[in-house]
Design a protein around this motif. Sequence first.
Motif, PDB file in Angstrom:
ATOM      1  N   THR A   1       4.131   8.825   1.881  1.00 16.47           N
ATOM      2  CA  THR A   1       3.609   7.386   1.843  1.00 16.47           C
ATOM      3  C   THR A   1       3.377   6.793   0.222  1.00 16.47           C
ATOM      4  OG1 THR A   1       1.186   8.032   1.887  1.00 16.47           O
ATOM      5  CG2 THR A   1       2.101   7.624   4.036  1.00 16.47           C
ATOM      6  N   GLU A   2       3.801   5.444   0.364  1.00 13.61           N
ATOM      7  CA  GLU A   2       3.793   4.882  -1.183  1.00 13.61           C
ATOM      8  C   GLU A   2       3.079   3.556  -1.174  1.00 13.61           C
ATOM      9  OE1 GLU A   2       7.430   5.167  -3.459  1.00 13.61           O
ATOM     10  OE2 GLU A   2       8.222   5.821  -1.704  1.00 13.61           O
ATOM     11  N   GLY A   3       2.381   3.243  -1.959  1.00 15.03           N
ATOM     12  CA  GLY A   3       1.864   1.987  -2.174  1.00 15.03           C
ATOM     13  C   GLY A   3       1.225   1.685  -3.748  1.00 15.03           C
ATOM     14  N   TRP A   4       0.897   0.700  -3.909  1.00 10.74           N
ATOM     15  CA  TRP A   4       0.737  -0.709  -3.363  1.00 10.74           C
ATOM     16  C   TRP A   4       1.680  -1.600  -3.703  1.00 10.74           C
ATOM     17  CZ3 TRP A   4      -1.852  -1.303   1.112  1.00 10.74           C
ATOM     18  CH2 TRP A   4      -2.977  -0.103   1.162  1.00 10.74           C
ATOM     19  N   TRP A   5       2.329  -2.363  -2.994  1.00 11.18           N
ATOM     20  CA  TRP A   5       3.221  -3.492  -3.446  1.00 11.18           C
ATOM     21  C   TRP A   5       2.374  -4.878  -3.176  1.00 11.18           C
ATOM     22  CZ3 TRP A   5       5.484   0.825  -0.896  1.00 11.18           C
ATOM     23  CH2 TRP A   5       6.627   1.189  -1.794  1.00 11.18           C
ATOM     24  N   ASP A   6       2.444  -5.535  -4.020  1.00 11.67           N
ATOM     25  CA  ASP A   6       1.528  -6.813  -4.007  1.00 11.67           C
ATOM     26  C   ASP A   6       2.632  -7.816  -3.592  1.00 11.67           C
ATOM     27  OD1 ASP A   6      -0.999  -5.706  -4.333  1.00 11.67           O
ATOM     28  OD2 ASP A   6      -0.978  -6.050  -6.401  1.00 11.67           O
ATOM     29  N   LEU A   7       2.460  -8.748  -2.719  1.00 11.92           N
ATOM     30  CA  LEU A   7       3.085  -9.590  -2.102  1.00 11.92           C
ATOM     31  C   LEU A   7       2.618 -10.956  -2.457  1.00 11.92           C
ATOM     32  CD1 LEU A   7       4.837  -7.266  -1.159  1.00 11.92           C
ATOM     33  CD2 LEU A   7       5.921  -8.696   0.515  1.00 11.92           C
ATOM     34  N   THR A   8       2.897 -11.837  -3.302  1.00 12.75           N
ATOM     35  CA  THR A   8       2.322 -13.032  -3.028  1.00 12.75           C
ATOM     36  C   THR A   8       2.978 -14.100  -1.703  1.00 12.75           C
ATOM     37  OG1 THR A   8       4.597 -14.207  -4.187  1.00 12.75           O
ATOM     38  CG2 THR A   8       2.540 -13.527  -5.495  1.00 12.75           C
ATOM     39  N   PRO A   9       1.934 -15.191  -1.498  1.00 11.00           N
ATOM     40  CA  PRO A   9       2.546 -15.857  -0.185  1.00 11.00           C
ATOM     41  C   PRO A   9       3.869 -16.254  -0.037  1.00 11.00           C
ATOM     42  CG  PRO A   9       0.265 -16.546  -1.182  1.00 11.00           C
ATOM     43  CD  PRO A   9       1.090 -15.577  -2.221  1.00 11.00           C
ATOM     44  N   LYS A  10       4.271 -16.173   1.074  1.00  7.20           N
ATOM     45  CA  LYS A  10       5.897 -16.851   1.332  1.00  7.20           C
ATOM     46  C   LYS A  10       7.031 -16.249   0.150  1.00  7.20           C
ATOM     47  CE  LYS A  10       3.931 -20.021   4.006  1.00  7.20           C
ATOM     48  NZ  LYS A  10       3.759 -19.417   5.314  1.00  7.20           N
ATOM     49  N   ALA A  11       6.797 -14.995   0.097  1.00  8.98           N
ATOM     50  CA  ALA A  11       7.761 -14.227  -0.843  1.00  8.98           C
ATOM     51  C   ALA A  11       8.244 -13.002  -0.513  1.00  8.98           C
ATOM     52  CB  ALA A  11       7.017 -14.009  -2.399  1.00  8.98           C
ATOM     53  N   CYS A  12       9.295 -12.573  -0.725  1.00 13.13           N
ATOM     54  CA  CYS A  12       9.957 -11.181  -0.181  1.00 13.13           C
ATOM     55  C   CYS A  12      10.257 -10.252  -1.600  1.00 13.13           C
ATOM     56  CB  CYS A  12      11.220 -11.739   0.125  1.00 13.13           C
ATOM     57  SG  CYS A  12      11.233 -12.616   1.969  1.00 13.13           S
ATOM     58  N   GLU A  13      10.092  -8.832  -1.174  1.00 14.14           N
ATOM     59  CA  GLU A  13      10.210  -7.958  -2.178  1.00 14.14           C
ATOM     60  C   GLU A  13      10.896  -6.735  -1.925  1.00 14.14           C
ATOM     61  OE1 GLU A  13       7.785  -5.315  -5.264  1.00 14.14           O
ATOM     62  OE2 GLU A  13       6.930  -7.185  -4.982  1.00 14.14           O
ATOM     63  N   THR A  14      11.879  -6.272  -2.364  1.00 16.67           N
ATOM     64  CA  THR A  14      12.488  -4.908  -2.127  1.00 16.67           C
ATOM     65  C   THR A  14      11.561  -3.778  -2.432  1.00 16.67           C
ATOM     66  OG1 THR A  14      14.718  -5.883  -2.881  1.00 16.67           O
ATOM     67  CG2 THR A  14      14.464  -3.506  -2.612  1.00 16.67           C
ATOM     68  N   LEU A  15      11.327  -3.097  -1.147  1.00 14.11           N
ATOM     69  CA  LEU A  15      10.315  -2.036  -1.229  1.00 14.11           C
ATOM     70  C   LEU A  15      11.269  -0.871  -1.761  1.00 14.11           C
ATOM     71  CD1 LEU A  15       8.235  -2.373   1.806  1.00 14.11           C
ATOM     72  CD2 LEU A  15       7.721  -3.419  -0.355  1.00 14.11           C
ATOM     73  N   LEU A  16      12.307  -0.422  -1.068  1.00 15.80           N
ATOM     74  CA  LEU A  16      13.115   0.623  -1.230  1.00 15.80           C
ATOM     75  C   LEU A  16      14.587   0.300  -1.547  1.00 15.80           C
ATOM     76  CD1 LEU A  16      11.896   3.081   1.463  1.00 15.80           C
ATOM     77  CD2 LEU A  16      11.347   3.053  -0.812  1.00 15.80           C
ATOM     78  N   LYS A  17      15.316   0.768  -2.671  1.00 14.32           N
ATOM     79  CA  LYS A  17      16.556   0.082  -2.810  1.00 14.32           C
ATOM     80  C   LYS A  17      17.585   1.213  -2.437  1.00 14.32           C
ATOM     81  CE  LYS A  17      15.098  -2.139  -7.272  1.00 14.32           C
ATOM     82  NZ  LYS A  17      15.364  -3.277  -6.829  1.00 14.32           N
TER      83      LYS A  17
END
Length: 160
Positions: free
Chosen positions: A66-82
């Motif tokens: 398990t991994e964390g934390w990614w903080d995502l702003t409203p209405k945004a996308c982010e790559t968690l694993l490449k």
Amino acid sequence: MSTIAASSSSDRRLSLAPFRNALATALVLGFGLAPVPARADLRMCNLTPSKVGIALGYRDPQGWVTEGWWDLTPKACETLLKGALAARFYYVFAVDYTRGGEWSGRSLMCTKDSEFTIRGVEDCLARGYDRNGFFEVDTGEQKSWTIQLTDPSQPGAPQP
């Protein structure tokens, strides 16, 4: 588009000197228009009006992680694993920092309040970690996947 034809006679030589800068510019622009190869990643899109924290669980060749934390702003996308996905199933636990609440499920895994990478899902509390329920995401063995986190209070929003 124009074509430049050159004669094959030895007394006529085509000089490229006046065209060198234009040719370099055309090559740079041409490369910018070339198709970009598709990337294979696991992405998360936060479609809510809130800032959210994401924890992710999955099985790799060494076992559960398990991994964390990614903080995502409203209405945004982010790559968690490449890169190409290594597993079919991924597990998500998300916390709404703005309004409170969480997105959770039945798969119990270890987390921590600060940034973490935790090996194993057993004995979370005995090992000094928190234990939270993660919801399952079936990627269908795709090489790339995007998870869309929606606001459960919106009518018609899918529930994890």
